[in-house]
Write an enzyme that holds these catalytic residues in place. Structure first.
Site, PDB file in Angstrom:
ATOM      1  N   TYR A  67     -14.911  29.239  76.919  1.00  0.00           N
ATOM      2  CA  TYR A  67     -14.692  30.705  77.391  1.00  0.00           C
ATOM      3  C   TYR A  67     -13.702  31.155  76.443  1.00  0.00           C
ATOM      4  O   TYR A  67     -13.860  32.543  75.840  1.00  0.00           O
ATOM      5  CB  TYR A  67     -14.588  30.780  78.675  1.00  0.00           C
ATOM      6  CG  TYR A  67     -14.460  32.237  79.149  1.00  0.00           C
ATOM      7  CD1 TYR A  67     -15.709  33.110  79.201  1.00  0.00           C
ATOM      8  CD2 TYR A  67     -13.307  32.902  79.546  1.00  0.00           C
ATOM      9  CE1 TYR A  67     -15.658  34.225  79.349  1.00  0.00           C
ATOM     10  CE2 TYR A  67     -13.368  34.315  80.002  1.00  0.00           C
ATOM     11  CZ  TYR A  67     -14.466  34.842  79.705  1.00  0.00           C
ATOM     12  OH  TYR A  67     -14.507  36.209  80.251  1.00  0.00           O
ATOM     13  N   SER A 122     -12.240  39.602  76.077  1.00  0.00           N
ATOM     14  CA  SER A 122     -11.231  39.250  77.182  1.00  0.00           C
ATOM     15  C   SER A 122      -9.871  39.116  76.963  1.00  0.00           C
ATOM     16  O   SER A 122      -9.562  38.636  75.593  1.00  0.00           O
ATOM     17  CB  SER A 122     -11.707  37.952  78.131  1.00  0.00           C
ATOM     18  OG  SER A 122     -10.914  37.704  78.922  1.00  0.00           O
TER      19      SER A 122
END
Length: 269
Positions: A155, A142
């Site tokens: 995350y 990401s």
């Protein structure tokens, strides 16, 4: 009648979102599929549709990759099934909660899926690919692996891990016939945001569709990119950032601390 297969692509998190689009696109590119996710009914619906539309052979495995037994089942498949020519490590979960609001058990579960499962599946398949002299590993990271302050810290850290792990894989597997691509999506319109607790992100003007994300990622794979960031229009920006990062490495090799850390305290007798 189906055309000659490019082998089986095993896709995790395949029942919806980015994983389901990878399934669609790879089937249309001539891959047979092994679809892995927790929801059997969704897997079956996707498999039925793609079989009718593409004629590819599609198998499904409903399992929870945070469960050691379920994870071990997929590891065994990757080690032993010589039909598999591609692994897409897509399964993951996110959060927007701060450390003051998030539950640590949920964070541990995130690490189990985003880091542990991805690592173990890669370790299972890489030796098999090397032994055959061919294979492709696609790991979904990401942009928050770089822009780490944007979302939940665990995350972001998990996605930084995926990016770093990809660099090391590319080093270790260079010249052995195995391609490794790390894909860094930005905000993408999937159920990820519902689970993460910020569903309205799906409607933001800057949010990309899963279809556009996967199509761009596959073009990047075709072009031989090691790292693909579909939303980054200034590709030279990444190239320079990565070159600068690597250029720092020689400067770490010093036995003495830098002068800026010299003590200003004068000791005497």
């Amino acid at each position: 009648m189906t055309s000659q297969t490019k082998g089986f692509a095993l896709i995790t998190g395949a029942s919806a979102g980015i994983g389901a689009i990878y399934a669609d696109r790879l089937a249309r590119r001539g891959y047979d599929l092994i679809l892995v996710a927790r929801n059997q009914s969704r897997l079956d619906a996707l498999a039925d549709r793609l079989t009718k539309e593409t004629g590819r052979a599609i198998e499904t495995v409903a399992t929870d990759l945070t469960d050691k037994t379920g994870l071990a089942k997929i590891e065994k498949l990757l080690r032993e099934d010589a039909r598999i020519t591609m692994l897409v490590n897509n399964a993951g979960v996110g959060s927007v909660a701060s450390i003051l609001d998030g539950q640590v058990d949920s964070m541990e579960s995130m690490i189990d899926l985003n880091i542990t499962a991805l690592t173990r599946l890669t370790y299972a398949v890489a030796p098999a690919f090397v032994a055959r002299g061919a294979g492709t590993i696609v790991n979904i990271s990401s942009v928050v692996g770089i822009a780490v302050e944007m979302l939940n810290g665990v995350y972001s850290a998990s996605k930084s891990y995926v990016l770093s792990f990809g660099h090391a894989l590319q080093r270790d597997l260079a010249g052995k016939g195995v391609r490794v691509q790390t894909v860094l999506p930005a905000a993408t319109a999937t159920e990820f945001w519902d689970v993460a607790g910020y569903a309205k992100q799906k409607e933001a003007p800057s949010t990309m569709t899963a279809e556009d994300l996967v199509d761009a990622a596959l073009v990047g794979l075709d072009q031989g990119e090691l790292v693909t960031i579909p939303t980054l229009h200034d590709g030279d920006g990444w190239t320079q950032w990565e070159a600068d990062r690597r250029a720092l490495a020689p400067g770490f090799a010093n036995a003495k601390a830098a002068p800026r850390y010299a003590s200003s305290v004068v000791t005497g007798r």
